[in-house]
Design a protein around this motif. Sequence first.
Motif, PDB file in Angstrom:
ATOM      1  N   GLY A 170     -10.363   2.329  -9.087  1.00 41.65           N
ATOM      2  CA  GLY A 170      -9.736   2.560 -10.384  1.00 41.65           C
ATOM      3  C   GLY A 170      -8.314   2.049 -10.462  1.00 41.65           C
ATOM      4  N   GLU A 171      -7.418   2.880 -10.962  1.00 41.61           N
ATOM      5  CA  GLU A 171      -6.021   2.521 -11.132  1.00 41.61           C
ATOM      6  C   GLU A 171      -5.344   2.204  -9.812  1.00 41.61           C
ATOM      7  OE1 GLU A 171      -2.316   1.863 -13.019  1.00 41.61           O
ATOM      8  OE2 GLU A 171      -4.402   1.845 -13.719  1.00 41.61           O
TER       9      GLU A 171
ATOM     10  N   ARG B   5      -5.954  -1.333  -8.782  1.00 43.54           N
ATOM     11  CA  ARG B   5      -5.120  -2.246  -9.564  1.00 43.54           C
ATOM     12  C   ARG B   5      -3.710  -2.314  -8.981  1.00 43.54           C
ATOM     13  NH1 ARG B   5      -1.211  -2.039 -12.835  1.00 43.54           N
ATOM     14  NH2 ARG B   5      -1.216   0.247 -12.922  1.00 43.54           N
ATOM     15  N   ARG B   6      -3.139  -1.165  -8.626  1.00 38.52           N
ATOM     16  CA  ARG B   6      -1.786  -1.147  -8.052  1.00 38.52           C
ATOM     17  C   ARG B   6      -1.755  -1.844  -6.693  1.00 38.52           C
ATOM     18  NH1 ARG B   6      -0.396   3.549  -6.626  1.00 38.52           N
ATOM     19  NH2 ARG B   6      -2.127   4.885  -7.320  1.00 38.52           N
TER      20      ARG B   6
END
Length: 321
Positions: free
Chosen positions: A174-175, A178-179
């Motif tokens: 998830g997020e 992305r990071r």
Amino acid sequence: MTAGSAETPRLVLRGRWWLLRPVGHPRGGHGRLITTPRNRTLVRVAELLATSADGVPVTALDDGEGPPVLLVHGGGESATAWDAVLPSLTDAFRVVRVVRRIYVPGAAVAPTHSMSVEAADVLAVAGLLDRPVLLVGHSSGAVAALEAAVRAPGRLAGLVLYEPPLPTRALVGGEAARRAREALAAGDPREALRIHLRDIAHEPPERVGRLTAAQRARDTFASKVAAGLADIAALDGLGVGVDRFRGLHVPTTLVEGDRSPARLRERLADLAAALPDARVVTLPGQGHDTHRTAPGTLAAVIREAAGRAFGRGLREQGPGA
């Protein structure tokens, strides 16, 4: 050269592998000698070559004789991750270790990589074997094994899934994924590793600190980061939930360590509740890497599952019997 020929096979050095070109392997693969990290001795291993659904070749390492046990390694590892488990299995089973395509050194990772691709690779290797297999997977390799089972349950005698990181309630990366990608793009692999360990793998803080401080760990991560992020994206690509597994009638052993991250154990419990024919085995004092820390313990679980899959006689037979 034909089987039984007196001609001396050609020994070729490629990287760290010694390849013993075939005298004519009865299973259609080729023999090779490898220097194992376990005992630094040369061990003859047969190699199988399958063709996956998209035409890409898939290799596997083939040892032992008996009912087939097919092993799928976890993320960031290779087929040799099973080396320490192998001696407790090959006395009674034909053990075949899949080499996952995205973790072949130097391999390019296709932007279309998915768990469907992984499942097709596993089934291509299973198709080379002469009977339904006991399919064993670790970590993301366990998800690939589960996806293979959904697609072709009749090809399997049983499943052993060791802490598959399924997106049962939320995405795996998830997020955070992305990071991690952004940190890598910014030239900060140490931060990318920290995000991966802390926010995706949910490792304990002390382990996160130790690994991010170690140059060797950072170098290893950097060498496999493209494959690792593709692996996580493939997991997330499955979508959240477990309902589609409720109709999978394959005898399944779900394995967890009592020291494993809580998120992994939660996901295992969610899967256990969905599968109609599953049991959970908890390994005392173990985490996510029992194949390395206590390989005999994991091998015993696999042997017991093989007994259930292939018959009572095998279940009662111990190592070396």
